[in-house]
Design a protein around this motif. Sequence first.
Motif, PDB file in Angstrom:
ATOM      1  N   VAL A   1      41.027  32.259  48.802  1.00  0.00           N
ATOM      2  CA  VAL A   1      42.047  32.839  47.918  1.00  0.00           C
ATOM      3  C   VAL A   1      43.391  32.172  48.180  1.00  0.00           C
ATOM      4  O   VAL A   1      44.129  31.832  47.243  1.00  0.00           O
TER       5      VAL A   1
ATOM      6  N   THR B   1      47.150  30.842  36.109  1.00  0.00           N
ATOM      7  CA  THR B   1      46.092  30.829  37.116  1.00  0.00           C
ATOM      8  C   THR B   1      46.572  31.468  38.412  1.00  0.00           C
ATOM      9  O   THR B   1      45.847  32.250  39.049  1.00  0.00           O
TER      10      THR B   1
ATOM     11  N   GLY C   1      46.603  35.133  38.056  1.00  0.00           N
ATOM     12  CA  GLY C   1      45.233  35.622  38.034  1.00  0.00           C
ATOM     13  C   GLY C   1      44.629  35.708  39.421  1.00  0.00           C
ATOM     14  O   GLY C   1      43.912  36.670  39.743  1.00  0.00           O
ATOM     15  N   VAL C   2      44.917  34.715  40.278  1.00  0.00           N
ATOM     16  CA  VAL C   2      44.400  34.729  41.646  1.00  0.00           C
ATOM     17  C   VAL C   2      44.882  35.969  42.388  1.00  0.00           C
ATOM     18  O   VAL C   2      44.102  36.676  43.045  1.00  0.00           O
TER      19      VAL C   2
ATOM     20  N   LEU D   1      46.276  38.855  41.122  1.00  0.00           N
ATOM     21  CA  LEU D   1      45.842  40.115  40.508  1.00  0.00           C
ATOM     22  C   LEU D   1      44.363  40.372  40.756  1.00  0.00           C
ATOM     23  O   LEU D   1      43.951  41.519  40.980  1.00  0.00           O
ATOM     24  N   ASP D   2      43.561  39.320  40.733  1.00  0.00           N
ATOM     25  CA  ASP D   2      42.128  39.493  41.030  1.00  0.00           C
ATOM     26  C   ASP D   2      41.927  39.965  42.461  1.00  0.00           C
ATOM     27  O   ASP D   2      41.052  40.800  42.745  1.00  0.00           O
ATOM     28  N   ALA D   3      42.733  39.425  43.383  1.00  0.00           N
ATOM     29  CA  ALA D   3      42.606  39.840  44.781  1.00  0.00           C
ATOM     30  C   ALA D   3      42.934  41.320  44.936  1.00  0.00           C
ATOM     31  O   ALA D   3      42.283  42.043  45.708  1.00  0.00           O
TER      32      ALA D   3
ATOM     33  N   GLU E   1      42.615  43.593  42.525  1.00  0.00           N
ATOM     34  CA  GLU E   1      41.508  44.321  41.906  1.00  0.00           C
ATOM     35  C   GLU E   1      40.301  44.393  42.841  1.00  0.00           C
ATOM     36  O   GLU E   1      39.516  45.348  42.788  1.00  0.00           O
ATOM     37  N   ASP E   2      40.176  43.394  43.710  1.00  0.00           N
ATOM     38  CA  ASP E   2      39.057  43.368  44.657  1.00  0.00           C
ATOM     39  C   ASP E   2      39.315  44.192  45.911  1.00  0.00           C
ATOM     40  O   ASP E   2      38.493  44.196  46.837  1.00  0.00           O
TER      41      ASP E   2
END
Length: 368
Positions: free
Chosen positions: A25, A40, A43-44, A46-48, A50-51
């Motif tokens: 990440v 991008t 997104g990296v 925000l995805d982290a 969300e995870d």
Amino acid sequence: MTQRHSEDRGAAPAQAPWEKVPLDVHERLWEALREGDEYTASGVVLDAVEDGLSVEDALLGLIAPAQVRIGAEWAANRITVAQEHTATAVNERVMAALAHHPAHRPPAPHLGRITVACVDGEWHALPARLVAEVLRRRGWEVGFLGAHVPTAHLVADLHASAPRAVALSCSLPRHLPTAHRVVAACQDAGFPVLAGGRAFGTDGRYARALGADGWAPDALGAADVLASGLAGSLPRPGHRPVDDLPHLADQEYAVVSRARQELVRSALAGLEERFPPMRTYSDVQRDRTAEDVAQIVDHLAAAVYVDDDALFTEFLTWTAEVLAARGVPAAGLIPTLDLLAAALPPGTPRARRVLAAGDRALTAAPRH
């Protein structure tokens, strides 16, 4: 009954925020920042989240280390100045995307108001922004004033908003004399000051020397200090800089500051003779050399102000490393110090001592 602490035998040590983020990440965010790809990069992060990564850990364990890496990559000459500016701007946009995401809003403020600002002349606002976002997550109402806040405007805002304290950020040591004036102005107005940023020293020595009411090494530290309360010595009517730094009574800092332009001019005039490679410099290279000499003089003045050789020697050895990474012989710094010493006005023994310390530090430093 036995109290439990993380230091107890068998207890796992607490993870630092950056350790909570998988290495891949970190790398994906870095690649997006280096390419200037804000979508991008956002997104990296925000995805982290969300995870399962907390917003605070994303701020301090992902965005903050990425910013440190941006500076390190520039210093090592692996990215250009333009790339460094672009990556920083994208990182700021990523922070804003995370902070304003509707699913991750901070709690309603309930601890009072804190003003966060950079000292006049300080343009590195991202560290202060990180502090502001962490404080919001901890329940503070935050007035974030951003970079390069004129002191008079800051004080006017304090009177209008009446915060419980001021979190003051300063990244470059050459701004410490200005920071001292800002600290005093805030305290004279009745507001305690929490100092933070690289300029105040890794141990906060310059924050204490300048009379700040508190110091924190990072955003988490700032949140902890503010939660425990600042035990300042307010009010301090009639307080002057010399009350914190008695050596200022010798007026040497004022003498060196007034001589700044002449010191830079004299050093540049003599460098071509003392440092032959400069004779073939392009106009752009000469401009960069002039900027470097001006930075040296500014840090010399700041070291005289706080009466600490280490401020100057640390800047000088870092400068030598940056120059070496760009294929510029750092050996040119030693004649620069000699020329500055020759051009110093009479009655400046502390400045001469600082320059001599710089000469010793460069001589002892490993050759690149």
